[in-house]
Design an enzyme around this catalytic site. Structure first.
Site, PDB file in Angstrom:
ATOM      1  N   SER A  21      -7.075 -15.187 -19.547  1.00 11.04           N
ATOM      2  CA  SER A  21      -7.313 -15.616 -20.927  1.00 11.04           C
ATOM      3  C   SER A  21      -6.734 -17.013 -21.111  1.00 11.04           C
ATOM      4  O   SER A  21      -6.008 -17.535 -20.263  1.00 11.04           O
ATOM      5  CB  SER A  21      -6.678 -14.643 -21.930  1.00 11.04           C
ATOM      6  OG  SER A  21      -5.262 -14.618 -21.769  1.00 11.04           O
ATOM      7  N   ASP A  68       1.123  -7.745 -11.794  1.00  7.16           N
ATOM      8  CA  ASP A  68       2.263  -8.154 -12.599  1.00  7.16           C
ATOM      9  C   ASP A  68       3.125  -9.024 -11.693  1.00  7.16           C
ATOM     10  O   ASP A  68       3.838  -8.533 -10.818  1.00  7.16           O
ATOM     11  CB  ASP A  68       3.044  -6.930 -13.074  1.00  7.16           C
ATOM     12  CG  ASP A  68       4.302  -7.310 -13.848  1.00  7.16           C
ATOM     13  OD1 ASP A  68       4.611  -8.516 -13.952  1.00  7.16           O
ATOM     14  OD2 ASP A  68       4.989  -6.394 -14.339  1.00  7.16           O
ATOM     15  N   LEU A  69       3.045 -10.339 -11.880  1.00  9.85           N
ATOM     16  CA  LEU A  69       3.696 -11.227 -10.924  1.00  9.85           C
ATOM     17  C   LEU A  69       5.198 -11.325 -11.096  1.00  9.85           C
ATOM     18  O   LEU A  69       5.858 -12.030 -10.326  1.00  9.85           O
ATOM     19  CB  LEU A  69       3.047 -12.613 -10.939  1.00  9.85           C
ATOM     20  CG  LEU A  69       2.723 -13.294 -12.254  1.00  9.85           C
ATOM     21  CD1 LEU A  69       3.949 -13.579 -13.059  1.00  9.85           C
ATOM     22  CD2 LEU A  69       1.917 -14.543 -12.008  1.00  9.85           C
ATOM     23  N   ASN A  95       0.066 -20.920 -13.416  1.00 10.84           N
ATOM     24  CA  ASN A  95      -0.186 -21.015 -14.853  1.00 10.84           C
ATOM     25  C   ASN A  95       0.481 -19.920 -15.686  1.00 10.84           C
ATOM     26  O   ASN A  95       0.819 -20.153 -16.843  1.00 10.84           O
ATOM     27  CB  ASN A  95      -1.703 -20.971 -15.091  1.00 10.84           C
ATOM     28  CG  ASN A  95      -2.062 -20.647 -16.521  1.00 10.84           C
ATOM     29  OD1 ASN A  95      -1.912 -21.465 -17.418  1.00 10.84           O
ATOM     30  ND2 ASN A  95      -2.532 -19.414 -16.743  1.00 10.84           N
ATOM     31  N   SER A 147       5.632 -27.278 -20.161  1.00  9.36           N
ATOM     32  CA  SER A 147       5.196 -27.262 -21.561  1.00  9.36           C
ATOM     33  C   SER A 147       5.873 -28.405 -22.286  1.00  9.36           C
ATOM     34  O   SER A 147       7.000 -28.801 -21.932  1.00  9.36           O
ATOM     35  CB  SER A 147       5.580 -25.935 -22.219  1.00  9.36           C
ATOM     36  OG  SER A 147       5.396 -25.995 -23.623  1.00  9.36           O
ATOM     37  N   TYR A 160      12.410 -19.890 -23.438  1.00  6.52           N
ATOM     38  CA  TYR A 160      11.135 -20.356 -22.878  1.00  6.52           C
ATOM     39  C   TYR A 160      11.210 -21.846 -22.536  1.00  6.52           C
ATOM     40  O   TYR A 160      10.806 -22.275 -21.452  1.00  6.52           O
ATOM     41  CB  TYR A 160      10.027 -20.099 -23.883  1.00  6.52           C
ATOM     42  CG  TYR A 160       8.680 -20.690 -23.548  1.00  6.52           C
ATOM     43  CD1 TYR A 160       7.797 -20.025 -22.694  1.00  6.52           C
ATOM     44  CD2 TYR A 160       8.279 -21.903 -24.110  1.00  6.52           C
ATOM     45  CE1 TYR A 160       6.548 -20.567 -22.401  1.00  6.52           C
ATOM     46  CE2 TYR A 160       7.033 -22.452 -23.826  1.00  6.52           C
ATOM     47  CZ  TYR A 160       6.177 -21.777 -22.968  1.00  6.52           C
ATOM     48  OH  TYR A 160       4.946 -22.305 -22.688  1.00  6.52           O
TER      49      TYR A 160
END
Length: 253
Positions: A21, A68-69, A95, A147, A160
């Site tokens: 997604s 599920d990495l 990603n 980010s 994060y």
């Protein structure tokens, strides 16, 4: 609008994490359009299968592997499955992420560890695994995802943002270490990308308008804008670019 074609991506094996997604899905589609051999992993099974089916109908089916990495054994198994079925991985797109908001006072040790696992830890180990394949074929490209959040400062994203700042340090270190193997390592730091998840969880129309107003370029940033940078950094056109972090934010900062 016609965009660039990259002949060097033809038939290359591209492994994308979090491809079901948002930005990940846009990158899966972008690499498929370039006729690369794409494998992607995600925990979201139904959207991922729907994406794979839609792209298969266009004639170039990507390989979806549920994973599920944060389980590193599962990540290694998925990358090995991709290698066995498609060939040695020549492009890794790190990603997968989760920008869940949480007030700093409420963060527990478990929250911290989970956030690091989904936003940072797997990027290192996926790069470690991919390097083996890239050595086999004489080189490759790794694109990590940072980010702009850590550069700006966003409420509720302290952990994060810490992980995403660390991605830049990881990228620069791996670029130096992997360079003798002809492996390029770069990062992309997206800005306020307007995805379905952002609309559903964090952004209303006024928020989106406010971000546009703060940008130098006055249109909303979308996932496809980021995907086009990933294509360039993966193609031979960027053969002498490494150890860099590229902002794709419309001039937000």
């Amino acid at each position: 609008m016609p965009y660039a074609r990259y002949p060097s991506l033809l038939d290359k094996v591209v492994f994308i994490t979090g491809g079901g997604s948002g930005i990940g899905a846009a990158m899966v589609e972008a690499f498929v359009v370039q006729k690369a051999n794409v494998a992607f992993v995600d925990v979201q099974v139904e959207p991922s299968r729907a994406l794979a089916a839609r792209l298969a109908a266009s004639g170039q089916a990507p390989l979806f592997i549920p994973c599920d990495l944060t389980d590193l054994n599962a990540l290694e198994a998925a990358m090995e499955e991709a290698r066995q079925r498609l060939g040695p991985i020549s492009v890794l797109i790190n990603n997968a992420a989760n920008d869940q908001r949480q007030d700093a006072d409420e963060v527990s040790e478990e929250d911290w560890d989970r956030t690091m696992a989904v936003n940072l830890k797997h990027q290192f180990f996926a790069a470690q695994i991919a390097r083996r394949s890239m050595r086999e074929i004489g080189g490759g490209a790794i694109v990590n995802f940072s980010s702009s959040a850590w550069m700006i400062g966003v409420n509720g994203l302290s952990v994060y943002a810490t992980a995403k700042a660390a991605v830049v340090g990881l990228t620069k270190s791996l670029a130096r270490e992997f360079g003798p193997d002809n492996i390029r390592v770069n990062a992309i730091a997206p800005g306020a990308v307007i995805t379905e998840r952002q609309r559903r969880l964090w952004m209303n129309e006024q928020d989106i308008a406010d971000y546009r107003a703060r940008q130098c370029l006055k249109r909303s940033l979308v996932a496809e804008d980021v995907a086009r940078m990933a294509l360039f950094l993966s193609a031979d056109d960027s053969a002498m670019i490494t150890k860099q972090c590229f902002l794709v934010d419309g001039g937000l900062r």
